[in-house]
Design a protein around this motif. Structure first.
Motif, PDB file in Angstrom:
ATOM      1  N   VAL A  59      -3.368  13.913   6.562  1.00 15.78           N
ATOM      2  CA  VAL A  59      -2.674  13.919   7.848  1.00 15.78           C
ATOM      3  C   VAL A  59      -2.228  12.501   8.217  1.00 15.78           C
ATOM      4  N   ARG A  60      -3.118  11.539   8.062  1.00 13.28           N
ATOM      5  CA  ARG A  60      -2.802  10.165   8.453  1.00 13.28           C
ATOM      6  C   ARG A  60      -1.733   9.547   7.566  1.00 13.28           C
ATOM      7  N   LEU A  61      -1.845   9.734   6.262  1.00 11.55           N
ATOM      8  CA  LEU A  61      -0.846   9.169   5.364  1.00 11.55           C
ATOM      9  C   LEU A  61       0.515   9.824   5.547  1.00 11.55           C
ATOM     10  N   ASP A  62       0.525  11.129   5.746  1.00 10.30           N
ATOM     11  CA  ASP A  62       1.796  11.802   6.020  1.00 10.30           C
ATOM     12  C   ASP A  62       2.463  11.211   7.258  1.00 10.30           C
ATOM     13  N   ARG A  63       1.689  11.013   8.290  1.00  7.01           N
ATOM     14  CA  ARG A  63       2.241  10.490   9.538  1.00  7.01           C
ATOM     15  C   ARG A  63       2.862   9.102   9.339  1.00  7.01           C
ATOM     16  N   LEU A  64       2.293   8.330   8.426  1.00  5.27           N
ATOM     17  CA  LEU A  64       2.783   6.981   8.167  1.00  5.27           C
ATOM     18  C   LEU A  64       3.972   6.943   7.214  1.00  5.27           C
ATOM     19  N   LEU A  65       4.050   7.889   6.289  1.00  2.46           N
ATOM     20  CA  LEU A  65       5.049   7.821   5.222  1.00  2.46           C
ATOM     21  C   LEU A  65       6.238   8.768   5.406  1.00  2.46           C
ATOM     22  N   ILE A  66       6.015   9.904   6.049  1.00  2.00           N
ATOM     23  CA  ILE A  66       7.093  10.893   6.170  1.00  2.00           C
ATOM     24  C   ILE A  66       8.322  10.363   6.904  1.00  2.00           C
ATOM     25  N   PRO A  67       8.178   9.512   7.930  1.00  2.00           N
ATOM     26  CA  PRO A  67       9.393   9.004   8.579  1.00  2.00           C
ATOM     27  C   PRO A  67      10.396   8.386   7.603  1.00  2.00           C
ATOM     28  N   GLY A  75       8.607   9.678 -16.023  1.00  2.00           N
ATOM     29  CA  GLY A  75       9.523   8.623 -15.624  1.00  2.00           C
ATOM     30  C   GLY A  75       9.361   8.106 -14.217  1.00  2.00           C
ATOM     31  N   ALA A  76       8.439   8.676 -13.444  1.00  2.00           N
ATOM     32  CA  ALA A  76       8.268   8.242 -12.055  1.00  2.00           C
ATOM     33  C   ALA A  76       7.599   6.879 -11.992  1.00  2.00           C
ATOM     34  N   THR A  77       7.885   6.154 -10.924  1.00  2.00           N
ATOM     35  CA  THR A  77       7.170   4.925 -10.594  1.00  2.00           C
ATOM     36  C   THR A  77       6.051   5.313  -9.649  1.00  2.00           C
ATOM     37  N   VAL A  78       4.817   5.162 -10.089  1.00  2.00           N
ATOM     38  CA  VAL A  78       3.678   5.757  -9.387  1.00  2.00           C
ATOM     39  C   VAL A  78       2.775   4.695  -8.772  1.00  2.00           C
ATOM     40  N   ALA A  79       2.447   4.900  -7.516  1.00  3.69           N
ATOM     41  CA  ALA A  79       1.386   4.151  -6.849  1.00  3.69           C
ATOM     42  C   ALA A  79       0.200   5.091  -6.684  1.00  3.69           C
ATOM     43  N   GLU A 130      -6.719  -0.531  -3.658  1.00  2.00           N
ATOM     44  CA  GLU A 130      -8.131  -0.205  -3.477  1.00  2.00           C
ATOM     45  C   GLU A 130      -8.401  -0.067  -1.988  1.00  2.00           C
ATOM     46  N   ALA A 131      -8.599   1.153  -1.544  1.00  2.75           N
ATOM     47  CA  ALA A 131      -8.780   1.415  -0.117  1.00  2.75           C
ATOM     48  C   ALA A 131      -9.502   2.735   0.075  1.00  2.75           C
ATOM     49  N   ASP A 132     -10.068   2.900   1.248  1.00  5.92           N
ATOM     50  CA  ASP A 132     -10.732   4.151   1.622  1.00  5.92           C
ATOM     51  C   ASP A 132      -9.820   4.913   2.570  1.00  5.92           C
ATOM     52  N   VAL A 133      -9.108   5.894   2.044  1.00  5.24           N
ATOM     53  CA  VAL A 133      -8.163   6.639   2.879  1.00  5.24           C
ATOM     54  C   VAL A 133      -8.863   7.603   3.827  1.00  5.24           C
ATOM     55  N   CYS A 134     -10.179   7.657   3.790  1.00  4.69           N
ATOM     56  CA  CYS A 134     -10.916   8.441   4.773  1.00  4.69           C
ATOM     57  C   CYS A 134     -10.876   7.770   6.145  1.00  4.69           C
ATOM     58  N   THR A 135     -10.467   6.505   6.173  1.00  7.84           N
ATOM     59  CA  THR A 135     -10.386   5.774   7.428  1.00  7.84           C
ATOM     60  C   THR A 135      -8.931   5.546   7.805  1.00  7.84           C
ATOM     61  N   LEU A 136      -8.680   5.384   9.097  1.00  7.53           N
ATOM     62  CA  LEU A 136      -7.328   5.093   9.571  1.00  7.53           C
ATOM     63  C   LEU A 136      -6.845   3.766   9.010  1.00  7.53           C
ATOM     64  N   GLU A 137      -7.738   2.785   8.943  1.00 10.90           N
ATOM     65  CA  GLU A 137      -7.370   1.467   8.429  1.00 10.90           C
ATOM     66  C   GLU A 137      -6.999   1.537   6.947  1.00 10.90           C
ATOM     67  N   GLY A 138      -7.755   2.314   6.181  1.00 12.40           N
ATOM     68  CA  GLY A 138      -7.456   2.452   4.760  1.00 12.40           C
ATOM     69  C   GLY A 138      -6.128   3.143   4.519  1.00 12.40           C
ATOM     70  N   ALA A 139      -5.858   4.194   5.286  1.00 14.53           N
ATOM     71  CA  ALA A 139      -4.586   4.897   5.155  1.00 14.53           C
ATOM     72  C   ALA A 139      -3.426   3.974   5.487  1.00 14.53           C
ATOM     73  N   GLU A 161      -3.354   0.743   5.225  1.00 11.03           N
ATOM     74  CA  GLU A 161      -3.229  -0.252   4.154  1.00 11.03           C
ATOM     75  C   GLU A 161      -2.455   0.318   2.968  1.00 11.03           C
ATOM     76  N   VAL A 162      -2.756   1.552   2.599  1.00 16.88           N
ATOM     77  CA  VAL A 162      -2.070   2.190   1.468  1.00 16.88           C
ATOM     78  C   VAL A 162      -0.589   2.404   1.778  1.00 16.88           C
ATOM     79  N   ALA A 163      -0.300   2.904   2.968  1.00 12.85           N
ATOM     80  CA  ALA A 163       1.090   3.157   3.344  1.00 12.85           C
ATOM     81  C   ALA A 163       1.895   1.867   3.358  1.00 12.85           C
ATOM     82  N   ALA A 164       1.326   0.803   3.940  1.00 11.70           N
ATOM     83  CA  ALA A 164       2.034  -0.466   4.030  1.00 11.70           C
ATOM     84  C   ALA A 164       2.292  -1.055   2.648  1.00 11.70           C
ATOM     85  N   ALA A 165       1.289  -0.990   1.760  1.00  8.46           N
ATOM     86  CA  ALA A 165       1.454  -1.542   0.415  1.00  8.46           C
ATOM     87  C   ALA A 165       2.497  -0.769  -0.378  1.00  8.46           C
TER      88      ALA A 165
END
Length: 266
Positions: free
Chosen positions: A121-129, A40-44, A61-70, A72-76
């Protein structure tokens, strides 16, 4: 009984939950996307290329190995969902050649760290707040038993990155538990995926042997798998689904090994 029948889902325990699964187009990540969506979750999800089929509500579609990709994913994800309740960091893997430590260049080391540690690490920093603001959430980091049993021939850099991920996950749990956010990690053993088979082919090519010999070499290096087989991706997904659900509301700061008994110690 087919693997699909064995893991048929009937329930809506994650209805209303907003989820991000990284590396969700193949292997264990793909299975996790399907499992959480079925609950039942809404999944990205995100990956460098789209998969054949996916029940996800959002694909980035992004490369989360890069800061820019991470970023982009967090913002979307935030733009589409308005927040996040569950993060599953499934992205990972290794492209290291055989040949031991001498075959690992600086670039290979950096690539392994970016994929297996810094993406989370990068995605956590962007999303955990956002999770801290709402006072709730669940995070699962997919580590590996390689942090206990590194294969010197082929997985030194990968194993070191996953060991760092497990340590980071534990540290994060100490900080976020009092804020209502549960953090756990899952350490699979050998999973039957296209990526694991690609590693078999690389090792066979390096050694000038056949794939079955390379596959048996991995089994021998691991000390064997007592249940006699690698795990299915769906089995990893079942454990993750439990850990992010309210059924696991008292489980925090833990690492769960799912390796068919490969690690021979308590």
């Amino acid at each position: 009984m087919t693997i699909q029948q064995k893991f048929a889902i009937d329930g809506n325990e994650l209805t209303g939950k907003r989820v991000l699964v990284t590396g969700g187009t193949r292997g264990a990540g793909e299975a996790i996307v399907h499992r959480l969506a079925a609950a039942g979750a809404t999944v990205a999800t995100t990956a460098r290329s789209a998969g054949a089929t996916s029940p996800s509500a959002l694909f980035v579609e992004a490369d989360v190995c890069t800061l820019e990709g991470a970023a982009e994913v967090a913002a979307a994800t935030i733009d589409r969902f308005g927040g996040i309740d569950i993060i599953v960091h499934s992205v990972g893997g290794s492209k290291s050649p055989g040949g031991g430590f001498a075959a690992l260049s600086d670039q290979i080391w950096q690539d392994e760290l970016n994929l297996n540690l810094l993406a989370a690490v990068r995605l956590d920093r962007l999303l955990i707040p956002r999770m801290v603001e709402q006072g709730s959430g669940a995070i699962v980091h997919i580590s590996s038993i390689q942090r206990h049993l590194p294969l010197h021939e082929s997985t030194t850099a990968y194993a070191a990155a996953k060991a760092a991920l497990s340590a980071y996950s534990k540290a994060l749990s100490k900080e976020l538990g009092p804020k209502g956010i549960r953090v756990n990690s899952v350490a699979p053993g050998w999973i039957h995926t296209t990526a694991s088979e690609a590693m078999v082919r690389r090792l066979a090519a390096h050694a000038g042997s056949d794939e079955e010999t390379a596959r048996q070499g991995i089994m021998n290096a691991l000390g064997g798998i007592p249940i006699g087989r690698p795990a299915w991706p769906q089995e990893i997904a079942e454990l993750v689904a439990f850990l992010v659900s309210d059924r696991a509301s008292a489980i925090h700061g833990a690492e769960y090994v799912i390796d068919g008994g490969t690690i021979p110690t308590v």
